[in-house]
Design an enzyme around this catalytic site. Structure first.
Site, mmCIF file in Angstrom:
data_model
loop_
_atom_site.group_PDB
_atom_site.id
_atom_site.type_symbol
_atom_site.label_atom_id
_atom_site.label_comp_id
_atom_site.label_asym_id
_atom_site.label_seq_id
_atom_site.Cartn_x
_atom_site.Cartn_y
_atom_site.Cartn_z
ATOM 1 N N ASN A 44 0.840 -1.195 0.000
ATOM 2 C CA ASN A 44 0.000 0.000 0.000
ATOM 3 C C ASN A 44 0.879 1.250 0.000
ATOM 4 O O ASN A 44 1.967 1.275 0.573
ATOM 5 C CB ASN A 44 -1.007 0.002 1.152
ATOM 6 C CG ASN A 44 -0.407 -0.261 2.516
ATOM 7 O OD1 ASN A 44 0.613 -0.912 2.657
ATOM 8 N ND2 ASN A 44 -1.062 0.270 3.542
ATOM 9 N N GLU A 46 0.275 5.194 0.713
ATOM 10 C CA GLU A 46 -0.660 6.226 1.160
ATOM 11 C C GLU A 46 -0.218 7.597 0.681
ATOM 12 O O GLU A 46 0.853 7.769 0.079
ATOM 13 C CB GLU A 46 -0.784 6.145 2.692
ATOM 14 C CG GLU A 46 -1.356 4.792 3.114
ATOM 15 C CD GLU A 46 -1.568 4.640 4.609
ATOM 16 O OE1 GLU A 46 -1.078 5.485 5.386
ATOM 17 O OE2 GLU A 46 -2.228 3.654 4.994
ATOM 18 N N CYS A 55 -4.022 0.624 -2.513
ATOM 19 C CA CYS A 55 -3.894 -0.630 -1.769
ATOM 20 C C CYS A 55 -2.787 -1.503 -2.345
ATOM 21 O O CYS A 55 -2.406 -1.373 -3.522
ATOM 22 C CB CYS A 55 -5.211 -1.396 -1.830
ATOM 23 S SG CYS A 55 -6.509 -0.750 -0.761
ATOM 24 N N GLU A 57 -2.936 -4.614 -3.185
ATOM 25 C CA GLU A 57 -3.415 -5.446 -4.288
ATOM 26 C C GLU A 57 -3.375 -4.669 -5.602
ATOM 27 O O GLU A 57 -3.042 -5.221 -6.660
ATOM 28 C CB GLU A 57 -4.861 -5.908 -4.020
ATOM 29 C CG GLU A 57 -5.004 -6.787 -2.788
ATOM 30 C CD GLU A 57 -5.299 -5.987 -1.513
ATOM 31 O OE1 GLU A 57 -4.799 -4.850 -1.378
ATOM 32 O OE2 GLU A 57 -6.020 -6.531 -0.658
ATOM 33 N N CYS A 88 -10.046 -5.404 0.809
ATOM 34 C CA CYS A 88 -11.199 -4.494 0.894
ATOM 35 C C CYS A 88 -12.139 -4.758 -0.283
ATOM 36 O O CYS A 88 -11.792 -5.457 -1.244
ATOM 37 C CB CYS A 88 -10.723 -3.046 0.920
ATOM 38 S SG CYS A 88 -10.130 -2.431 -0.671
ATOM 39 N N CYS A 91 -10.763 -3.844 -3.674
ATOM 40 C CA CYS A 91 -9.720 -4.765 -4.161
ATOM 41 C C CYS A 91 -10.300 -6.109 -4.577
ATOM 42 O O CYS A 91 -9.771 -6.762 -5.478
ATOM 43 C CB CYS A 91 -8.620 -4.916 -3.125
ATOM 44 S SG CYS A 91 -7.549 -3.457 -3.107
HETATM 45 N N1 THU Z 1 -5.229 -1.721 2.528
HETATM 46 C C1 THU Z 1 -4.677 -2.469 1.522
HETATM 47 O O1 THU Z 1 -3.560 -2.197 1.061
HETATM 48 N N2 THU Z 1 -5.402 -3.507 1.033
HETATM 49 C C2 THU Z 1 -6.633 -3.872 1.502
HETATM 50 O O2 THU Z 1 -7.287 -4.708 0.895
HETATM 51 C C3 THU Z 1 -7.136 -3.281 2.732
HETATM 52 C C4 THU Z 1 -6.529 -1.957 3.095
HETATM 53 C C5 THU Z 1 -4.479 -0.556 3.020
HETATM 54 C C6 THU Z 1 -5.061 0.757 2.595
HETATM 55 C C7 THU Z 1 -4.536 1.690 3.664
HETATM 56 O O3 THU Z 1 -3.248 2.144 3.259
HETATM 57 C C8 THU Z 1 -4.375 0.797 4.878
HETATM 58 O O4 THU Z 1 -4.434 -0.550 4.423
HETATM 59 C C9 THU Z 1 -5.425 1.007 5.958
HETATM 60 O O5 THU Z 1 -6.706 0.910 5.415
#
Ligand code: THU
Length: 134
Positions: A44, A46, A55, A57, A88, A91
């Site tokens: 991920n 940010e 994310c 994925e 999520c 994703c």
């Molecule tokens: N996150 C992912 O990278 N993949 C997911 O499927 C769930 C959430 C990340 C996004 C964000 O940077 C952090 O987790 C908290 O939500």
């Protein structure tokens, strides 16, 4: 765990170590085995403008597509702080674009110390996908 699955988790773990998550402090890694057998990973990333973050994925999928592959054979997803780290909703849709209903999604069960495997059909039932637009 067989060696191929261990290699997939190792790639997801390595990517998670490079996650850029200064806001959530929730590092995630994902690793895809493409239909050719090649492994693509992502973490991920940010952003100070929160909705712009992406994310793990999405990163792994971008690496796969940039390399010319469009089929996911299997995917492993790990969180550094919390497992299982389920994908999520967005994703699940991203993964489905390049999957079959039977495509396996592997998560780590940190309580049992084992692997949880779901099919895409289980994670995204009644999915809307490319076939709906064919
Ligand atoms: N996150 C992912 O990278 N993949 C997911 O499927 C769930 C959430 C990340 C996004 C964000 O940077 C952090 O987790 C908290 O939500």
């Amino acid at each position: 765990m067989d060696t191929a699955l261990k290699a997939l988790f190792d790639a997801a773990d390595a990517a998670a170590q490079n996650a850029y998550a200064p806001y959530s402090h929730f590092a995630v890694g994902a690793a895809i085995r493409g239909a050719s057998g090649v492994v693509f990973s992502g973490c991920n990333v940010e952003n100070a403008a929160y909705p712009v973050g992406s994310c793990a994925e999405a990163g792994a999928i971008a690496m796969m597509v940039a390399a010319g592959e469009t089929r996911i054979a299997e995917i492993a997803i790990v969180g550094v702080k919390s497992n299982p780290c389920y994908p999520c909703g967005a994703c699940r849709q991203r993964i489905f674009e390049f999957s079959e209903g039977s495509t396996r999604v592997h998560l780590r069960d940190s309580v049992k110390g084992s692997v949880i495997t779901h099919s895409m059909d289980e994670l995204l039932p009644h999915a809307f996908g490319p076939r709906n637009l064919a």
